[in-house]
Scaffold this motif. Structure first.
Motif, PDB file in Angstrom:
ATOM      1  N   ALA A 121       0.805  -1.218   0.000  1.00  0.00           N
ATOM      2  CA  ALA A 121       0.000   0.000   0.000  1.00  0.00           C
ATOM      3  C   ALA A 121       0.843   1.275   0.000  1.00  0.00           C
ATOM      4  CB  ALA A 121      -0.935  -0.005   1.214  1.00  0.00           C
ATOM      5  N   ASN A 122       2.055   1.198   0.565  1.00  0.00           N
ATOM      6  CA  ASN A 122       2.875   2.394   0.719  1.00  0.00           C
ATOM      7  C   ASN A 122       4.133   2.411  -0.148  1.00  0.00           C
ATOM      8  OD1 ASN A 122       1.384   3.900   2.893  1.00  0.00           O
ATOM      9  ND2 ASN A 122       1.617   1.891   3.834  1.00  0.00           N
ATOM     10  N   ASP A 123       4.199   1.516  -1.141  1.00  0.00           N
ATOM     11  CA  ASP A 123       5.295   1.496  -2.117  1.00  0.00           C
ATOM     12  C   ASP A 123       6.676   1.330  -1.495  1.00  0.00           C
ATOM     13  OD1 ASP A 123       3.373   1.838  -4.084  1.00  0.00           O
ATOM     14  OD2 ASP A 123       3.587   4.017  -4.121  1.00  0.00           O
ATOM     15  N   HIS A 124       6.792   0.355  -0.591  1.00  0.00           N
ATOM     16  CA  HIS A 124       8.070   0.052   0.037  1.00  0.00           C
ATOM     17  C   HIS A 124       8.553  -1.324  -0.421  1.00  0.00           C
ATOM     18  CE1 HIS A 124       8.230   3.394   2.873  1.00  0.00           C
ATOM     19  NE2 HIS A 124       6.946   3.200   3.111  1.00  0.00           N
ATOM     20  N   PRO A 125       9.868  -1.482  -0.587  1.00  0.00           N
ATOM     21  CA  PRO A 125      10.401  -2.818  -0.889  1.00  0.00           C
ATOM     22  C   PRO A 125      10.417  -3.662   0.383  1.00  0.00           C
ATOM     23  CG  PRO A 125      12.201  -1.265  -0.627  1.00  0.00           C
ATOM     24  CD  PRO A 125      10.918  -0.469  -0.511  1.00  0.00           C
ATOM     25  N   ILE A 126      10.544  -4.961   0.214  1.00  0.00           N
ATOM     26  CA  ILE A 126      10.700  -5.849   1.361  1.00  0.00           C
ATOM     27  C   ILE A 126      11.910  -6.757   1.121  1.00  0.00           C
ATOM     28  CG2 ILE A 126       8.253  -5.857   2.023  1.00  0.00           C
ATOM     29  CD1 ILE A 126       8.017  -8.654   0.705  1.00  0.00           C
ATOM     30  N   SER A 127      12.460  -7.233   2.222  1.00  0.00           N
ATOM     31  CA  SER A 127      13.498  -8.267   2.147  1.00  0.00           C
ATOM     32  C   SER A 127      13.105  -9.341   3.150  1.00  0.00           C
ATOM     33  CB  SER A 127      14.877  -7.695   2.450  1.00  0.00           C
ATOM     34  OG  SER A 127      14.918  -7.171   3.751  1.00  0.00           O
ATOM     35  N   GLU A 163      16.567 -25.259   0.716  1.00  0.00           N
ATOM     36  CA  GLU A 163      17.520 -24.194   1.012  1.00  0.00           C
ATOM     37  C   GLU A 163      16.793 -22.965   1.534  1.00  0.00           C
ATOM     38  OE1 GLU A 163      19.427 -23.422  -2.760  1.00  0.00           O
ATOM     39  OE2 GLU A 163      17.812 -22.114  -3.427  1.00  0.00           O
ATOM     40  N   HIS A 164      17.542 -22.143   2.245  1.00  0.00           N
ATOM     41  CA  HIS A 164      17.050 -20.857   2.739  1.00  0.00           C
ATOM     42  C   HIS A 164      17.834 -19.778   1.997  1.00  0.00           C
ATOM     43  CE1 HIS A 164      15.182 -23.027   6.050  1.00  0.00           C
ATOM     44  NE2 HIS A 164      16.339 -23.612   6.267  1.00  0.00           N
ATOM     45  N   ARG A 165      17.107 -18.847   1.372  1.00  0.00           N
ATOM     46  CA  ARG A 165      17.774 -17.777   0.617  1.00  0.00           C
ATOM     47  C   ARG A 165      17.167 -16.441   0.964  1.00  0.00           C
ATOM     48  NH1 ARG A 165      17.444 -18.686  -5.501  1.00  0.00           N
ATOM     49  NH2 ARG A 165      17.937 -16.485  -5.462  1.00  0.00           N
ATOM     50  N   GLU A 166      18.009 -15.429   0.891  1.00  0.00           N
ATOM     51  CA  GLU A 166      17.536 -14.065   1.102  1.00  0.00           C
ATOM     52  C   GLU A 166      17.048 -13.480  -0.210  1.00  0.00           C
ATOM     53  OE1 GLU A 166      20.146 -11.462   3.239  1.00  0.00           O
ATOM     54  OE2 GLU A 166      20.735 -13.063   4.633  1.00  0.00           O
ATOM     55  N   PHE A 167      15.940 -12.767  -0.140  1.00  0.00           N
ATOM     56  CA  PHE A 167      15.366 -12.102  -1.307  1.00  0.00           C
ATOM     57  C   PHE A 167      15.023 -10.666  -0.949  1.00  0.00           C
ATOM     58  CE2 PHE A 167      14.506 -16.499  -2.343  1.00  0.00           C
ATOM     59  CZ  PHE A 167      14.647 -16.543  -3.719  1.00  0.00           C
ATOM     60  N   SER A 168      15.076  -9.822  -1.947  1.00  0.00           N
ATOM     61  CA  SER A 168      14.563  -8.453  -1.852  1.00  0.00           C
ATOM     62  C   SER A 168      13.686  -8.252  -3.075  1.00  0.00           C
ATOM     63  CB  SER A 168      15.698  -7.435  -1.871  1.00  0.00           C
ATOM     64  OG  SER A 168      16.473  -7.557  -0.712  1.00  0.00           O
ATOM     65  N   MET A 169      12.530  -7.661  -2.859  1.00  0.00           N
ATOM     66  CA  MET A 169      11.620  -7.449  -3.979  1.00  0.00           C
ATOM     67  C   MET A 169      10.662  -6.311  -3.678  1.00  0.00           C
ATOM     68  SD  MET A 169       8.991 -10.634  -3.720  1.00  0.00           S
ATOM     69  CE  MET A 169       7.316 -10.083  -3.518  1.00  0.00           C
ATOM     70  N   VAL A 170       9.958  -5.895  -4.692  1.00  0.00           N
ATOM     71  CA  VAL A 170       8.901  -4.900  -4.548  1.00  0.00           C
ATOM     72  C   VAL A 170       7.579  -5.659  -4.586  1.00  0.00           C
ATOM     73  CG1 VAL A 170       7.822  -2.853  -5.523  1.00  0.00           C
ATOM     74  CG2 VAL A 170      10.312  -3.159  -5.685  1.00  0.00           C
ATOM     75  N   PRO A 171       6.850  -5.696  -3.463  1.00  0.00           N
ATOM     76  CA  PRO A 171       5.598  -6.453  -3.441  1.00  0.00           C
ATOM     77  C   PRO A 171       4.462  -5.693  -4.141  1.00  0.00           C
ATOM     78  CG  PRO A 171       5.929  -5.401  -1.326  1.00  0.00           C
ATOM     79  CD  PRO A 171       7.145  -5.078  -2.170  1.00  0.00           C
ATOM     80  N   TYR A 172       3.641  -6.457  -4.889  1.00  0.00           N
ATOM     81  CA  TYR A 172       2.535  -5.853  -5.623  1.00  0.00           C
ATOM     82  C   TYR A 172       1.172  -6.395  -5.216  1.00  0.00           C
ATOM     83  CZ  TYR A 172       5.485  -3.459  -9.035  1.00  0.00           C
ATOM     84  OH  TYR A 172       6.375  -2.612  -9.639  1.00  0.00           O
ATOM     85  N   LEU A 173       1.121  -7.661  -4.790  1.00  0.00           N
ATOM     86  CA  LEU A 173      -0.183  -8.286  -4.602  1.00  0.00           C
ATOM     87  C   LEU A 173      -0.115  -9.370  -3.540  1.00  0.00           C
ATOM     88  CD1 LEU A 173      -3.106  -8.745  -5.901  1.00  0.00           C
ATOM     89  CD2 LEU A 173      -2.004 -10.533  -7.256  1.00  0.00           C
ATOM     90  N   LEU A 223      11.038   4.686  -0.757  1.00  0.00           N
ATOM     91  CA  LEU A 223       9.853   4.567  -1.609  1.00  0.00           C
ATOM     92  C   LEU A 223      10.315   4.064  -2.972  1.00  0.00           C
ATOM     93  CD1 LEU A 223       7.874   7.839  -0.833  1.00  0.00           C
ATOM     94  CD2 LEU A 223       7.351   5.522  -0.082  1.00  0.00           C
ATOM     95  N   VAL A 224       9.526   3.189  -3.561  1.00  0.00           N
ATOM     96  CA  VAL A 224       9.870   2.673  -4.882  1.00  0.00           C
ATOM     97  C   VAL A 224       8.801   3.099  -5.878  1.00  0.00           C
ATOM     98  CG1 VAL A 224      11.213   0.697  -4.096  1.00  0.00           C
ATOM     99  CG2 VAL A 224       8.752   0.462  -4.352  1.00  0.00           C
ATOM    100  N   LYS A 225       9.245   3.293  -7.102  1.00  0.00           N
ATOM    101  CA  LYS A 225       8.298   3.599  -8.174  1.00  0.00           C
ATOM    102  C   LYS A 225       7.873   2.264  -8.771  1.00  0.00           C
ATOM    103  CE  LYS A 225       7.625   6.393 -12.225  1.00  0.00           C
ATOM    104  NZ  LYS A 225       8.173   7.399 -13.120  1.00  0.00           N
ATOM    105  N   LYS A 226       6.590   1.983  -8.706  1.00  0.00           N
ATOM    106  CA  LYS A 226       6.097   0.695  -9.198  1.00  0.00           C
ATOM    107  C   LYS A 226       6.041   0.680 -10.721  1.00  0.00           C
ATOM    108  CE  LYS A 226       4.035  -1.139  -5.177  1.00  0.00           C
ATOM    109  NZ  LYS A 226       2.846  -1.601  -4.536  1.00  0.00           N
ATOM    110  N   ARG A 227       6.225  -0.514 -11.254  1.00  0.00           N
ATOM    111  CA  ARG A 227       6.202  -0.735 -12.700  1.00  0.00           C
ATOM    112  C   ARG A 227       4.785  -0.525 -13.237  1.00  0.00           C
ATOM    113  NH1 ARG A 227      10.464  -3.583 -14.727  1.00  0.00           N
ATOM    114  NH2 ARG A 227       9.107  -4.473 -16.309  1.00  0.00           N
TER     115      ARG A 227
END
Length: 175
Positions: free
Chosen positions: A5-11, A21-31, A68-72
């Protein structure tokens, strides 16, 4: 939800049960999306330049970024899941799948179609023949295997081969 809702990335750390396996991810959530009583987050994964889906129950150490991230502008969940039979969307090749399903499973399939494109193309003595336009995914394979002895794959041959391989592996593990 807050990050979406607030245009923030998550990790987060993701527990991939298939690769063990366990892996670290960073992404921009949309849904956020629910499927079969489980929740998922779909987001843009910059490293691979694609949208990926993650099960919430396998995510840990979730952090919401401060920036803040600019969404696609190309995010279209309907297009992503248009040919999916579940939560896995994407770029897998579209196929016409034709299956025959006998009673009692055919009754369930008529009441609860696997996919919006599902059409009954023939009534059989003890079941139905249906066709649909779907992508081949592990989810689809799992759904089809759940039909057990009530299923015949008419086409494509590649799908019939994949199910045969899955069943052979299962039998080999149990012998």
């Amino acid at each position: 939800y807050h990050a979406i809702a607030n245009d923030h990335p998550i990790s987060f750390v993701y527990d991939n049960i298939y690769k063990q396996e366990h892996r670290e991810f960073s992404m921009v959530p949309y849904l956020l999306k629910e499927n079969r009583n489980k929740w998922y987050v779909l987001g843009w994964y910059e490293k691979h330049q694609t949208y990926l889906t993650f099960a919430l129950d396998r995510m840990s150490k979730v952090l919401i970024g401060n920036t803040l991230v600019k969404k696609r502008k190309d995010f279209d969940p309907e297009a992503i899941f248009k040919h999916s039979t579940g939560i896995m969307g994407g770029n897998n090749e579209l196929m016409e799948m034709v299956i025959e399903v006998t009673e009692p499973i055919c009754v369930l399939l008529e009441k609860h179609p696997m996919h919006p494109s599902q059409q009954t193309v023939k009534q059989l003595k003890d079941g139905i023949r249906v066709s649909m336009q779907v992508i081949n995914s592990p989810e689809l394979i799992s759904q089809l295997l759940s039909f057990g002895k009530h299923l015949t794959i008419v086409k494509p041959a590649s799908l019939r081969k994949k199910l045969r391989e899955e069943l052979e592996q299962m039998l080999n593990r149990n012998s």
